[in-house]
Design an enzyme around this catalytic site. Structure first.
Site, PDB file in Angstrom:
ATOM      1  N   HIS A  28      -9.511  36.476 -10.102  1.00 15.72           N
ATOM      2  CA  HIS A  28      -8.562  35.243 -10.642  1.00 15.72           C
ATOM      3  C   HIS A  28      -9.489  33.989  -9.868  1.00 15.72           C
ATOM      4  O   HIS A  28     -10.090  33.037 -10.507  1.00 15.72           O
ATOM      5  CB  HIS A  28      -7.304  35.159 -10.320  1.00 15.72           C
ATOM      6  N   GLU A  29      -9.481  34.178  -8.399  1.00 15.72           N
ATOM      7  CA  GLU A  29     -10.359  33.218  -7.610  1.00 15.72           C
ATOM      8  C   GLU A  29     -11.677  33.278  -7.946  1.00 15.72           C
ATOM      9  O   GLU A  29     -12.203  32.066  -7.781  1.00 15.72           O
ATOM     10  CB  GLU A  29      -9.704  33.331  -6.140  1.00 15.72           C
ATOM     11  N   GLY A  62       0.899  -1.223  -0.169  1.00 14.63           N
ATOM     12  CA  GLY A  62       0.081   0.034   0.059  1.00 14.63           C
ATOM     13  C   GLY A  62       0.763   1.198   0.105  1.00 14.63           C
ATOM     14  O   GLY A  62       1.952   1.304   0.145  1.00 14.63           O
ATOM     15  N   ASP A  99      -2.173  26.828 -13.147  1.00 14.25           N
ATOM     16  CA  ASP A  99      -3.219  26.377 -13.550  1.00 14.25           C
ATOM     17  C   ASP A  99      -3.239  25.856 -15.050  1.00 14.25           C
ATOM     18  O   ASP A  99      -3.651  24.670 -15.525  1.00 14.25           O
ATOM     19  CB  ASP A  99      -4.487  27.517 -13.866  1.00 14.25           C
ATOM     20  N   GLY A 146       1.959   5.623   4.715  1.00 14.62           N
ATOM     21  CA  GLY A 146       1.504   6.391   5.556  1.00 14.62           C
ATOM     22  C   GLY A 146      -0.074   5.621   5.691  1.00 14.62           C
ATOM     23  O   GLY A 146      -1.011   6.120   6.567  1.00 14.62           O
ATOM     24  N   THR A 147      -0.379   4.395   5.023  1.00 15.67           N
ATOM     25  CA  THR A 147      -1.895   3.594   5.187  1.00 15.67           C
ATOM     26  C   THR A 147      -1.868   2.776   6.428  1.00 15.67           C
ATOM     27  O   THR A 147      -2.973   2.368   6.590  1.00 15.67           O
ATOM     28  CB  THR A 147      -1.883   3.082   3.935  1.00 15.67           C
ATOM     29  N   GLY A 148      -0.760   2.729   7.423  1.00 15.07           N
ATOM     30  CA  GLY A 148      -0.964   1.910   8.305  1.00 15.07           C
ATOM     31  C   GLY A 148      -0.522   0.515   8.305  1.00 15.07           C
ATOM     32  O   GLY A 148      -0.933  -0.394   8.952  1.00 15.07           O
ATOM     33  N   LYS A 149       0.509   0.047   7.274  1.00  7.36           N
ATOM     34  CA  LYS A 149       1.052  -1.277   7.019  1.00  7.36           C
ATOM     35  C   LYS A 149       1.540  -1.808   8.484  1.00  7.36           C
ATOM     36  O   LYS A 149       1.501  -2.724   8.913  1.00  7.36           O
ATOM     37  CB  LYS A 149       2.042  -1.347   5.932  1.00  7.36           C
ATOM     38  N   THR A 150       2.607  -0.914   9.130  1.00  9.00           N
ATOM     39  CA  THR A 150       3.272  -1.319  10.195  1.00  9.00           C
ATOM     40  C   THR A 150       2.364  -1.209  11.311  1.00  9.00           C
ATOM     41  O   THR A 150       2.544  -2.358  12.124  1.00  9.00           O
ATOM     42  CB  THR A 150       4.374  -0.329  10.465  1.00  9.00           C
TER      43      THR A 150
END
Length: 581
Positions: free
Chosen positions: A398-399, A176, A474, A179-183
């Site tokens: 612009h925004e 994965g 952009d 940072g997805t939590g494998k450890t």
């Protein structure tokens, strides 16, 4: 200490030192009264009572000359070294050898042979005394938890599987993004099963010494067999598990020896021993096929990025020890963080808590989470940045162009916030949040996304009849989006449902370095023409849309100049009122 004693213990003398030839001249002139001879060193007194000293050759026949001139002669034996210096010089090598031997023996007794521990495994053992991690601490990866649940069941009750002839997988590969939590998932397996957990990184096997990596693999599995049933967890296994023979110049034999030993150990131990190997990587494509065959890593468990429900569960886990105000809605935060991993969400909660503490609050409020999310996504507010009124007005239009196009086009993601406060490298930002998770994108949605990207540049041209560098990012995103539509996803009617460009990946270098061109010059010209036409056509459509609703554009830009930030609800109200009229 001995050297200092010798330096300061010598008696000080004020006698002058003269040359040997001057000494002989003074004897001839009768100026020397008495001398004391010690080896080749001569000290004496002149007729004027002045002391002197000099050195004479050892074979010099000076005594007859002195007697001829009636000089008093005294002879003393040569100086001998102090007894302690003699003992030190004689015994120093032996003392040094004994000290080194004692040092090595103590090191070996204290640290299990640290002096010769190059081949010892550096795995860290997490046992029952350590704070346990269970499946309650892991959220957002429910399918992965279900897949590894049977490993826990086997470690707790192996007879349940063996009586039917079943064998537990010898190895489980957690795959994965970072940072997805494998450890964390691997630690939860050990915590649930209540067995020893050996944790080591793939990079800790290989050292500068040849054969150390293979020795450490052997030692790791020997320790694991003594502690069975147990779990071995190798983090970032791609550090040692890459394709063999893929090294540049063939200079990676040590890494390949380590991998070979790992392959042998994995295939060598029996499943009944209760030693299960779990490894984690975010690059399964570079692993050696021998690692992934049945009998070694029998099972691959995908640990994906969490969806909106998974993100909400992860936020609940991390916010468990954080006092939250009543206005905090974790579901809204989860919906506003698409693409965040578990580690990103943990960082978000921590940033919100730090912001609330900095402001002296007793609880973390929704505003703190919003500010923390903006900080993580776009950077901290640059309050010290001085912007002229002209630039501020240009940024507002612009925004406003981005936001208005997003509101007017059907199928576009809802606008969450529009701001002209500088953050990071951007002078302003228009943030859209999707209502639902998207796993595939239609051509219509992508063209809408393209129109929103071009809305800021179109608004600048309509209002100021000029172009600025503010739309550079952009335009880069728009061009890249259309190129993928044409070359990768086959969304061009003129080019057809064909993909172009073959990606070349170098196994050992690990990244996609180059995209080779597998099409003709004529096709390349057609692709460039189609990309240009698509962007230009969409740009003219956006200009016409903004020109038609120019009053709305002025209103949104004016409100931005006044308040600097507009939320989605305020923007909806402005557009709804204008539509009703």
């Amino acid at each position: 200490m001995i050297l200092s004693f010798n330096l300061f213990n010598h008696p000080k003398t004020s006698s002058q030192s003269i040359s040997y030839s001057d000494f002989l001249d003074k004897i001839d002139r009768g100026e020397v009264v008495s001398v004391t001879i010690r080896g080749n060193k001569v000290k004496g007194t002149l007729i004027t009572n002045e002391p002197f000293q000099t050195y004479i050759p050892k074979d010099a026949k000076i005594t007859p000359l002195l007697r001829e001139h009636k000089v008093r002669i005294r002879v003393e034996p040569e100086e001998e070294s102090p007894w302690y210096m003699t003992v030190l010089v004689s015994w120093f090598p032996m003392i040094l050898l004994i000290a080194v031997w004692i040092f090595f023996m103590r090191q070996m007794q204290a640290g299990g042979g640290k002096a010769f521990s190059f081949g010892r495994s550096k795995a860290r053992l997490i046992n029952d005394q350590t704070k346990k991690v269970t499946f309650k601490d892991v959220a957002g990866v429910e399918e992965a938890k279900e897949e590894v649940q049977e490993i826990v069941d086997f470690l707790k009750n192996p007879q349940k599987f063996t009586k039917l002839g079943g064998k537990i997988p010898k190895g489980v590969l957690l795959v994965g993004p970072p940072g997805t939590g494998k450890t964390l998932l691997a630690k939860a397996i050990a915590g649930e099963a209540g067995v020893p957990f050996f944790s080591i990184s793939g990079s800790e096997f290989v050292e500068m010494f040849v054969g150390v990596g293979a020795a450490r693999v052997r030692d790791l599995f020997q320790q694991a067999k003594r502690s069975a049933p147990c779990i071995i967890f190798i983090d970032e296994i791609d550090a040692v598990g890459r394709y063999r023979g893929a090294g540049l110049g063939g200079g990676h034999d040590e890494r390949e020896q380590t991998l070979n030993q790992l392959l042998v150990e994995m295939d060598g131990f029996d499943a009944s021993e209760g030693v299960i190997l779990i490894a984690a990587t975010n690059r399964p494509d570079v692993l050696d096929p021998a690692l992934l065959r049945p009998g070694r890593f029998d099972r691959q468990v995908i640990v994906p990025m969490p969806d909106v429900r998974g993100r909400e569960e992860i936020l609940k886990v991390h916010a468990k020890n954080v006092p939250l105000a009543e206005n905090v809605d974790l579901s809204v935060i989860a919906r506003g963080t698409p693409g965040f991993s578990g580690a990103d969400l943990a960082n978000l909660v921590n940033e919100a808590a730090l912001l609330a503490a900095r402001k002296g609050k007793e609880k973390v409020e929704m505003d703190d989470f919003e500010e923390a999310k903006d900080k993580v996504l776009m950077g901290k507010e640059r309050k010290s940045m001085v912007i002229s009124e002209e630039e501020k007005k240009l940024t507002a239009y612009h925004e406003a162009g981005h936001a208005l196009v997003a509101k007017l086009l059907p199928g576009s993601d809802p606008v969450h916030k529009v701001s002209i406060i500088p953050r990071g490298k951007a002078l302003g930002v228009t943030q859209q949040l999707p209502m639902d998770e998207k796993y595939t994108y239609s051509k219509k949605y992508l063209l809408t996304r393209l129109a929103v990207l071009l809305g800021g540049r179109a608004a600048e041209e309509i209002i100021f009849n000029d172009y600025t560098t503010g739309a550079g990012n952009d335009l880069a995103q728009a061009t890249e989006l259309v190129r993928k539509m044409v070359c990768n996803w086959g969304m061009s009617e003129k080019i057809g449902p064909v993909t172009f460009g073959r990606r070349e990946e170098h196994i050992f270098l690990g990244k996609e370095l180059v995209q080779s061109r597998d099409y003709s010059e004529e096709t390349a010209r057609a692709i460039d023409e189609e990309i240009k036409n698509t962007v230009s056509r969409t740009y003219h459509e956006v200009k016409n849309l903004l020109t038609k609703h120019i009053d709305l554009l002025h209103k949104i830009a004016g409100l931005l100049l006044e308040k600097e930030t507009i939320d989605g609800a305020t923007l909806d109200k402005i557009v709804t009122e204008a539509t009703v009229r």
